[in-house]
Design a protein around this motif. Structure first.
Motif: not given
Length: 76
Positions: A1-8, A13-19
């Motif tokens: 992760x290069x940008x912290x919350x509140x950036x999405x 990335x989590x969704x992508x990693x879970x396909x």
């Protein structure tokens, strides 16, 4: 992760990693920035009133639980 919350980015990335698409994910969050991040990613969001009160979370999320023993968790 290069940008912290509140950036999405973290939830994207989590969704992508879970396909998965973010719209197929539920974010459980206890911080305002986290709720904003999950919403911006397109996820369903659920506030957890552990770090903030229900009143503090209400402007940011429709569904709020007090903790993970809340019966709402088991209906999702």
């Amino acid at each position: 992760v290069t940008q912290g919350k509140p950036h999405p980015e973290v939830y994207e990335l989590c969704a992508k990693g879970l396909d998965l698409s973010p719209k197929d994910c539920i974010v459980f969050e206890d911080s305002i920035a986290g709720l904003q991040s999950g919403k911006a990613a397109g996820c369903s969001i659920l506030g957890v009133a552990t770090s903030h009160t229900v009143e503090e979370l209400k402007p940011h999320v429709e569904q709020i639980i007090s903790d993970f023993t809340d019966p709402l968790v088991f209906t999702l």
